[in-house]
Design an enzyme around this catalytic site. Structure first.
Site, PDB file in Angstrom:
ATOM      1  N   GLY A  46       0.825  -1.196   0.000  1.00  0.00           N
ATOM      2  CA  GLY A  46       0.000   0.000   0.000  1.00  0.00           C
ATOM      3  C   GLY A  46       0.858   1.244   0.000  1.00  0.00           C
ATOM      4  O   GLY A  46       2.027   1.209   0.402  1.00  0.00           O
ATOM      5  N   GLN A  51       2.813   9.917   1.295  1.00  0.00           N
ATOM      6  CA  GLN A  51       4.131   9.276   1.373  1.00  0.00           C
ATOM      7  C   GLN A  51       5.040   9.661   0.209  1.00  0.00           C
ATOM      8  O   GLN A  51       6.242   9.378   0.249  1.00  0.00           O
ATOM      9  CB  GLN A  51       3.984   7.752   1.415  1.00  0.00           C
ATOM     10  N   CYS A  89       5.903  -0.248   7.300  1.00  0.00           N
ATOM     11  CA  CYS A  89       5.537   0.915   6.486  1.00  0.00           C
ATOM     12  C   CYS A  89       6.732   1.337   5.660  1.00  0.00           C
ATOM     13  O   CYS A  89       7.848   1.404   6.181  1.00  0.00           O
ATOM     14  CB  CYS A  89       5.104   2.060   7.398  1.00  0.00           C
ATOM     15  N   LEU A  90       6.496   1.636   4.384  1.00  0.00           N
ATOM     16  CA  LEU A  90       7.595   2.077   3.515  1.00  0.00           C
ATOM     17  C   LEU A  90       8.220   3.377   4.024  1.00  0.00           C
ATOM     18  O   LEU A  90       9.365   3.671   3.714  1.00  0.00           O
ATOM     19  CB  LEU A  90       7.080   2.263   2.080  1.00  0.00           C
ATOM     20  N   HIS A 131      -4.301   1.013   7.516  1.00  0.00           N
ATOM     21  CA  HIS A 131      -2.971   1.633   7.546  1.00  0.00           C
ATOM     22  C   HIS A 131      -2.894   2.808   6.560  1.00  0.00           C
ATOM     23  O   HIS A 131      -2.447   3.900   6.913  1.00  0.00           O
ATOM     24  CB  HIS A 131      -1.935   0.554   7.205  1.00  0.00           C
ATOM     25  N   GLU A 132      -3.354   2.575   5.324  1.00  0.00           N
ATOM     26  CA  GLU A 132      -3.246   3.629   4.304  1.00  0.00           C
ATOM     27  C   GLU A 132      -4.193   4.783   4.616  1.00  0.00           C
ATOM     28  O   GLU A 132      -3.830   5.949   4.431  1.00  0.00           O
ATOM     29  CB  GLU A 132      -3.519   3.062   2.913  1.00  0.00           C
ATOM     30  N   HIS A 135      -2.794   7.136   7.127  1.00  0.00           N
ATOM     31  CA  HIS A 135      -1.811   8.079   6.570  1.00  0.00           C
ATOM     32  C   HIS A 135      -2.485   9.394   6.161  1.00  0.00           C
ATOM     33  O   HIS A 135      -1.878  10.462   6.258  1.00  0.00           O
ATOM     34  CB  HIS A 135      -1.142   7.484   5.322  1.00  0.00           C
TER      35      HIS A 135
HETATM   36 ZN    ZN Z   1       2.588   3.301   5.717  1.00  0.00          ZN
END
Ligand code: ZN
Length: 155
Positions: A46, A51, A89-90, A131-132, A135
């Site tokens: 995701g 991000q 998480c990236l 999660h997304e 953000h």
């Molecule tokens: Zn993330």
């Protein structure tokens, strides 16, 4: 298309609230395309626009259950159950931990043609939706982590 730079934790942009998309312009389409390429390159499940430094309510989720989804102005409209599973998480490289999330989540969003759709995801897909969407409101999974895991187990 282009691979965009993924913003890392510590950058204040990740703590900001993203704005709704009021019109799906060529810029939004380009953003979606670039995010797709960026997500594929990073091999994540995701990615939220914030991000890549863009404060718009746009996310991608890519899981086996859902396939690659583009979600514009996504909202959780229903959820059931709970799960305590691993997240990463990236934007927070090298950190993995357990969070408590719903077991199943239904999201309503617009696609790139401006058409509304709903999609339900369970397990990993439910975690990815939560999660997304977090953000978009400046929340990171580390804020909700109930147990931090040893990164050596993920290398
Ligand atoms: Zn993330």
């Amino acid at each position: 298309m282009a691979i965009l730079n993924i913003v890392k934790e510590g950058d204040p942009v990740l703590r900001k609230t993203s704005r709704e998309v009021t019109e799906i312009t060529p810029r939004i389409i380009r953003l979606l395309d670039d995010m797709k390429e960026t997500l594929a390159d990073a091999q994540g499940c995701g990615l939220a626009a914030v991000q890549v430094g863009v404060l718009r309510r746009v996310v991608l989720v890519d899981t086996e259950e859902t396939g690659l989804l583009e979600l514009i102005n996504p909202k959780i409209i229903a959820y059931t159950g709970t799960q305590e599973e691993t997240e990463g998480c990236l934007s927070v490289p090298g950190v993995w931990g357990i969070t408590r999330r719903p077991k199943s989540v239904t999201v309503k969003a617009l696609n790139r043609n401006g058409e509304e759709f709903t999609v339900t995801g369970t397990d990993l897909a439910a975690r990815a939706f939560c999660h997304e969407l977090d953000h978009l409101d400046g929340t990171l999974f580390i804020d909700k982590m109930i147990e931090k895991l040893d990164p050596a187990d993920f290398e």
